[in-house]
Design a protein around this motif. Structure first.
Motif, mmCIF file in Angstrom:
data_model
loop_
_atom_site.group_PDB
_atom_site.id
_atom_site.type_symbol
_atom_site.label_atom_id
_atom_site.label_comp_id
_atom_site.label_asym_id
_atom_site.label_seq_id
_atom_site.Cartn_x
_atom_site.Cartn_y
_atom_site.Cartn_z
ATOM 1 N N LEU B 92 52.017 19.961 -36.872
ATOM 2 C CA LEU B 92 51.390 18.905 -37.543
ATOM 3 C C LEU B 92 50.699 18.223 -38.779
ATOM 4 O O LEU B 92 51.062 16.521 -38.918
ATOM 5 C CB LEU B 92 50.224 19.459 -36.749
ATOM 6 N N ARG B 93 50.621 19.554 -39.319
ATOM 7 C CA ARG B 93 51.075 18.770 -40.815
ATOM 8 C C ARG B 93 52.147 18.139 -41.725
ATOM 9 O O ARG B 93 51.981 17.165 -42.376
ATOM 10 C CB ARG B 93 50.887 19.861 -41.956
ATOM 11 N N LEU B 94 53.149 18.750 -41.146
ATOM 12 C CA LEU B 94 54.487 17.998 -41.155
ATOM 13 C C LEU B 94 54.380 16.858 -40.733
ATOM 14 O O LEU B 94 55.144 15.619 -41.573
ATOM 15 C CB LEU B 94 55.649 19.098 -41.137
ATOM 16 N N VAL B 95 54.238 16.898 -39.425
ATOM 17 C CA VAL B 95 54.454 15.079 -38.716
ATOM 18 C C VAL B 95 53.610 14.230 -39.344
ATOM 19 O O VAL B 95 53.744 13.233 -39.325
ATOM 20 C CB VAL B 95 54.047 15.435 -37.286
ATOM 21 N N ALA B 96 52.254 14.668 -39.570
ATOM 22 C CA ALA B 96 51.313 13.652 -39.996
ATOM 23 C C ALA B 96 52.114 13.023 -42.021
ATOM 24 O O ALA B 96 51.924 11.971 -42.080
ATOM 25 C CB ALA B 96 49.709 14.532 -40.999
ATOM 26 N N ASN B 97 52.279 13.926 -42.592
ATOM 27 C CA ASN B 97 53.194 13.479 -43.699
ATOM 28 C C ASN B 97 54.118 12.623 -43.612
ATOM 29 O O ASN B 97 54.381 11.501 -44.374
ATOM 30 C CB ASN B 97 53.669 14.627 -44.286
ATOM 31 N N LEU B 98 55.495 13.021 -42.262
ATOM 32 C CA LEU B 98 56.367 11.617 -41.820
ATOM 33 C C LEU B 98 55.604 10.231 -41.731
ATOM 34 O O LEU B 98 55.729 9.180 -41.944
ATOM 35 C CB LEU B 98 57.002 12.278 -40.984
ATOM 36 N N GLN B 99 53.894 10.636 -41.075
ATOM 37 C CA GLN B 99 53.724 9.303 -40.359
ATOM 38 C C GLN B 99 52.805 8.450 -41.644
ATOM 39 O O GLN B 99 53.230 7.217 -41.700
ATOM 40 C CB GLN B 99 52.237 9.227 -39.173
ATOM 41 N N ILE B 161 47.065 11.598 -27.080
ATOM 42 C CA ILE B 161 46.026 11.347 -28.021
ATOM 43 C C ILE B 161 46.870 11.394 -29.890
ATOM 44 O O ILE B 161 46.707 10.291 -30.447
ATOM 45 C CB ILE B 161 45.016 12.609 -28.248
ATOM 46 N N TYR B 162 48.010 12.167 -29.639
ATOM 47 C CA TYR B 162 49.032 11.848 -30.411
ATOM 48 C C TYR B 162 49.162 10.589 -30.765
ATOM 49 O O TYR B 162 49.648 9.709 -31.528
ATOM 50 C CB TYR B 162 50.396 12.689 -30.529
ATOM 51 N N ARG B 184 45.265 10.830 -48.451
ATOM 52 C CA ARG B 184 43.166 10.678 -47.528
ATOM 53 C C ARG B 184 43.833 10.412 -46.287
ATOM 54 O O ARG B 184 43.402 11.275 -45.245
ATOM 55 C CB ARG B 184 42.057 9.690 -48.474
ATOM 56 N N TYR B 185 44.657 9.880 -46.236
ATOM 57 C CA TYR B 185 44.696 9.576 -44.921
ATOM 58 C C TYR B 185 45.717 10.476 -43.914
ATOM 59 O O TYR B 185 45.716 11.245 -43.104
ATOM 60 C CB TYR B 185 45.477 8.417 -44.880
ATOM 61 N N GLU B 186 46.789 11.073 -44.691
ATOM 62 C CA GLU B 186 47.791 12.298 -44.397
ATOM 63 C C GLU B 186 46.980 12.830 -43.920
ATOM 64 O O GLU B 186 47.116 14.080 -42.715
ATOM 65 C CB GLU B 186 48.662 12.055 -45.384
ATOM 66 N N GLN B 187 45.980 13.621 -44.738
ATOM 67 C CA GLN B 187 44.214 15.164 -44.216
ATOM 68 C C GLN B 187 43.787 15.019 -43.270
ATOM 69 O O GLN B 187 44.010 15.529 -42.616
ATOM 70 C CB GLN B 187 43.825 15.273 -45.977
ATOM 71 N N ALA B 190 46.316 14.513 -40.190
ATOM 72 C CA ALA B 190 46.714 16.220 -39.825
ATOM 73 C C ALA B 190 45.951 17.016 -39.281
ATOM 74 O O ALA B 190 45.988 17.838 -38.536
ATOM 75 C CB ALA B 190 47.315 17.062 -40.725
ATOM 76 N N GLY B 191 44.229 16.459 -40.023
ATOM 77 C CA GLY B 191 42.915 17.331 -39.567
ATOM 78 C C GLY B 191 43.093 17.130 -38.114
ATOM 79 O O GLY B 191 42.429 17.706 -36.624
ATOM 80 N N ALA B 192 42.936 15.634 -37.617
ATOM 81 C CA ALA B 192 42.537 15.233 -36.676
ATOM 82 C C ALA B 192 43.956 15.788 -35.427
ATOM 83 O O ALA B 192 43.187 15.752 -34.112
ATOM 84 C CB ALA B 192 42.757 13.333 -36.940
ATOM 85 N N LEU B 193 45.193 15.945 -35.609
ATOM 86 C CA LEU B 193 45.845 16.126 -34.863
ATOM 87 C C LEU B 193 45.697 17.655 -34.397
ATOM 88 O O LEU B 193 45.871 18.139 -33.469
ATOM 89 C CB LEU B 193 47.030 16.267 -35.586
ATOM 90 N N ILE B 194 45.684 18.738 -35.146
ATOM 91 C CA ILE B 194 44.850 20.015 -35.660
ATOM 92 C C ILE B 194 43.493 20.158 -34.465
ATOM 93 O O ILE B 194 43.760 20.814 -33.642
ATOM 94 C CB ILE B 194 44.966 20.418 -36.503
ATOM 95 N N THR B 195 43.197 19.153 -34.553
ATOM 96 C CA THR B 195 41.761 19.065 -34.138
ATOM 97 C C THR B 195 41.916 19.389 -32.317
ATOM 98 O O THR B 195 40.749 19.718 -32.291
ATOM 99 C CB THR B 195 40.040 19.136 -34.767
ATOM 100 N N GLN B 196 42.331 18.352 -32.034
ATOM 101 C CA GLN B 196 42.038 16.963 -31.319
ATOM 102 C C GLN B 196 43.497 17.702 -29.640
ATOM 103 O O GLN B 196 43.908 18.231 -29.200
ATOM 104 C CB GLN B 196 42.548 15.981 -31.013
ATOM 105 N N LEU B 197 44.572 18.745 -30.911
ATOM 106 C CA LEU B 197 45.059 19.124 -30.037
ATOM 107 C C LEU B 197 45.552 20.388 -29.702
ATOM 108 O O LEU B 197 45.462 21.508 -28.931
ATOM 109 C CB LEU B 197 46.866 18.903 -30.814
ATOM 110 N N LEU B 198 44.953 21.466 -30.521
ATOM 111 C CA LEU B 198 44.830 22.876 -30.474
ATOM 112 C C LEU B 198 44.006 23.251 -30.534
ATOM 113 O O LEU B 198 42.956 22.684 -30.954
ATOM 114 C CB LEU B 198 45.900 23.624 -32.089
ATOM 115 N N ARG B 199 44.469 24.612 -29.788
ATOM 116 C CA ARG B 199 42.970 25.790 -29.239
ATOM 117 C C ARG B 199 42.911 25.889 -30.912
ATOM 118 O O ARG B 199 42.910 26.423 -31.675
ATOM 119 C CB ARG B 199 43.824 27.022 -28.872
ATOM 120 N N PRO B 200 41.585 26.042 -31.378
ATOM 121 C CA PRO B 200 40.497 26.735 -32.442
ATOM 122 C C PRO B 200 41.214 27.972 -32.980
ATOM 123 O O PRO B 200 41.565 29.079 -31.936
ATOM 124 C CB PRO B 200 39.091 26.545 -32.949
#
Lengths: 202, 202
Positions: B92-99, B161-162, B184-187, B190-200
């Motif tokens: 998801l961090r790679l995805v955020a970088n592409l976006q 959500i994505y 900062r947007y990318e960070q 990435a954080g929003a995708l991770i916390t909203q999509l994935l199990r902690p």
């Protein structure tokens, strides 16, 4: 003191409401730019000169539509209730409920405003005023939970994130395009506001 | 096999690039609808008939601008890298970088496309195709992390959500309106995708 409205005034208000309802449908389906006063006259079954004398023009009709809806939402009272809530999570849940009701009642009107703002400087100015008022209200909400903000999130960052989560385009994506219920949107928004703004509970 | 380009072909490409660059600036500042071929001719210092014969019209110029940028982003390879990553958070961090790179390179182009789509049915059709391709790529990403999705989030909800988190309007709010850096947007994304999509993490 309640001032009784005369028959003529009630009739004038009913005419305006009829014009506004017809215009809202046309704006949403044909676009603001694509809708003429003549088309509104046809749809409302009210002569065009009456529309001009009641409103003056399309921008005034659009404003009347927006104010009509805003009046039913009781936005200030809802914000005050959220501000007064001692629990930051519950406060953000109240905020999410208000945003859900706003989008539910007037997503189409916001969309029309954004389209109209591209060509009408007065409507663009309206939209800037509305955006300014919204941001002030959001800032007060974030300030009210400032003691509970997540590490790395100051009030400015909190307001910026708040502004993105409540965007009409987010509502459009989830509810209008993907068919989420307004209830599901509200739950999602509350959860997103809480996890993105607040420190996790200890 | 590398085919060498002749002088005439190189010259034709340089002319097209010059037209596209001038048009991109005008579209972004004057609007797509408000920009005429005559104005592009003036700004590019290239005769209008040459523009017509090189492109045919405004829509073709806009498409050329978009394809020119998309070519530099290597979107498919970036998506494949994210898909291949064994760790869902890193994916998801790679995805955020592409976006982030997409918005950084072509936010203005996307905005022009959305404006143009309101009046040009061909551009609207383009936009639907692009949206379809984007969604398919996002769905593959969400399916790749399906085993790690948070409780209550299935693949459809994850895709929805994505789609909201990567909206151009979200980038506009944070980076263009609030002055966040792209980093900062990318960070944040990435954080929003991770916390909203994935199990902690356990």
């Amino acid at each position: 003191m309640v001032v009784k409205k005369g028959h003529r005034q009630r009739q004038a208000e009913a005419t305006k409401a009829q014009i506004a309802a017809a215009a809202r449908t046309l704006f949403a389906t044909q676009g603001y730019v694509g809708t003429t006063i003549a088309a509104i006259a046809d749809a409302a079954d009210i002569p065009a000169p009456t529309i001009y004398s009641a409103f003056g023009g399309k921008a005034a009709i659009l404003r009347a539509i927006a104010w009509g809806v805003v009046g039913t939402l009781d936005v200030d009272r809802a914000h005050d209730e959220a501000l007064a809530h001692p629990d930051p999570r519950s406060a953000l849940r109240l905020v999410a409920n208000l945003q859900r009701r706003q989008h539910e009642q007037m997503y189409d009107v916001i969309d029309i405003y954004q389209e109209a703002a591209r060509t009408d400087p007065d409507i663009a100015e309206d939209l800037r005023t509305i955006a300014g008022n919204r941001e002030r209200a959001f800032r007060r909400q974030v300030e009210a939970v400032a003691a509970h903000l997540a590490p790395g999130i100051d009030v400015d960052a909190g307001v910026a994130i708040y502004l993105t989560l409540v965007l009409p385009e987010v509502y459009r994506t989830l509810v209008i395009e993907r068919g989420w219920t307004a209830d599901r949107y509200e739950q999602w928004l509350a959860g997103a506001l809480i996890t993105q703004l607040l420190r996790p509970p200890a």
